[in-house]
Scaffold this active site. Structure first.
Site, PDB file in Angstrom:
ATOM      1  N   CYS A 186     -98.475  29.259  -8.538  1.00 53.42           N
ATOM      2  CA  CYS A 186     -98.003  28.072  -7.807  1.00 53.42           C
ATOM      3  C   CYS A 186     -96.624  28.326  -7.197  1.00 53.42           C
ATOM      4  O   CYS A 186     -95.624  28.378  -7.925  1.00 53.42           O
ATOM      5  CB  CYS A 186     -97.990  26.877  -8.756  1.00 53.42           C
ATOM      6  SG  CYS A 186     -97.082  25.446  -8.152  1.00 53.42           S
ATOM      7  N   CYS A 239     -93.945  25.591  -7.739  1.00 50.10           N
ATOM      8  CA  CYS A 239     -93.477  25.599  -9.133  1.00 50.10           C
ATOM      9  C   CYS A 239     -92.276  26.528  -9.276  1.00 50.10           C
ATOM     10  O   CYS A 239     -91.317  26.224  -9.988  1.00 50.10           O
ATOM     11  CB  CYS A 239     -94.580  26.075 -10.082  1.00 50.10           C
ATOM     12  SG  CYS A 239     -96.021  24.983 -10.144  1.00 50.10           S
TER      13      CYS A 239
END
Length: 303
Positions: free
Chosen positions: A45, A48
């Protein structure tokens, strides 16, 4: 990407990774002590990777008011599945064992900081003294009749916040109680001009004024003899009331001033009533002697 907190000590304790097995301990139970942010992330991700350093920085800046726990949803899918987490990054705040707030996506640092500030409003950080609790303890100790011990506790509050008005007034009150009038005056002098109208400050100032008045008077026994010899010597009775108050005899001091009001309300331009009002201000509105004295004064004035 390495996202496990390195090092040890308090900073390391603020940020950790959790698993399905440790989630209850790390998040649910821990959030009963202070809020916990749970950061749901995954190695693939990109957002993230942007959010994690921002979260860590903001949590460290909060100095123990909040903790950060991270959960890799690839390795531990059960909890995010149960919570309905469908996209990441997702941050959920837990407080008192329950989800309290949250946000999705890689938000800017200012938004993360505002989120934490809202979540932790009014909380002391780790290692930071809780001023309200310290002041409450000092008041209780002073009320129990130990001004020296109370002064030490007020000093502790001032060490954490040198401008705290309640602590300054409390410390000055302790000095008055021990007869250290000059130290009381020096302490009150630290209160800014704009705060001189604070009720606690005015009460201590009244106590100082009364203590200084009492200094110039003779012993209580001499004044009592003067009043006994001439009950109409209102000045002697007024001085006796001031001396009695200085020695902690509030009810007796009230009696003497009320006697002047009863006999000659206009004496010394209503001086006895004004002195009684100053007593009430110094004693505080909830003091038993103030409550009783106000009742008795009203009875005389409005009967």
């Amino acid at each position: 990407m390495t996202i496990v907190e390195q090092g040890s000590g308090p900073a390391a304790d603020l940020i950790k990774e959790t698993t399905t097995q440790t989630f209850v301990k790390d998040v649910i139970e821990e959030s009963k002590r202070q809020p916990v942010l749970i950061d749901f992330w995954a190695p693939w991700c990109g957002p993230c990777r942007q959010l994690t350093p921002i979260l860590e920085k903001a949590v460290r800046a909060a100095k123990g008011k909040v903790k950060l726990v991270k959960m890799n949803i690839d390795e531990h899918p059960a909890i995010p599945g149960q919570m309905g987490i469908q996209s990441i990054p997702a941050v959920i705040a837990f407080a008192n064992g329950q989800p309290a707030d949250g946000f999705m996506g890689a938000v800017p640092e200012s938004q993360v900081t505002a989120f934490i500030d809202k979540l932790t409003a009014g909380m002391p950080g780790a290692g930071e003294p809780n001023i309200a609790e310290i002041l409450k303890e000092a008041e209780a100790v002073l009320a129990e009749g130990d001004p020296a011990a109370a002064a030490q506790i007020y000093a502790e509050a001032l060490a954490a916040d040198a401008t705290n008005i309640a602590a300054l007034a409390g410390l000055a009150k302790c000095y008055v109680a021990t007869g250290a009038i000059e130290q009381a005056k020096q302490t009150l002098a630290m209160v800014p001009e704009s705060k001189r109208g604070d009720a606690a400050v005015k009460a201590v100032q009244a106590s100082i004024d009364l203590a200084e008045q009492a200094k110039a008077l003779g012993p209580v026994t001499e004044l009592e003899q003067k009043v006994a010899a001439n009950p109409l010597d209102h000045q002697a009775r007024f001085d006796l009331a001031t001396a009695l108050n200085a020695s902690g005899k509030r009810a007796e001091a009230t009696d003497q001033l009320l006697e002047i009001v009863r006999r000659d309300r206009k004496w010394n331009e209503d001086g006895a009533r004004k002195q009684l009002v100053q007593f009430f201000e110094a004693w505080g509105p909830t003091d038993e002697a103030t409550v009783e004295g106000r009742k008795r004064l009203s009875t005389i004035l409005f009967s």
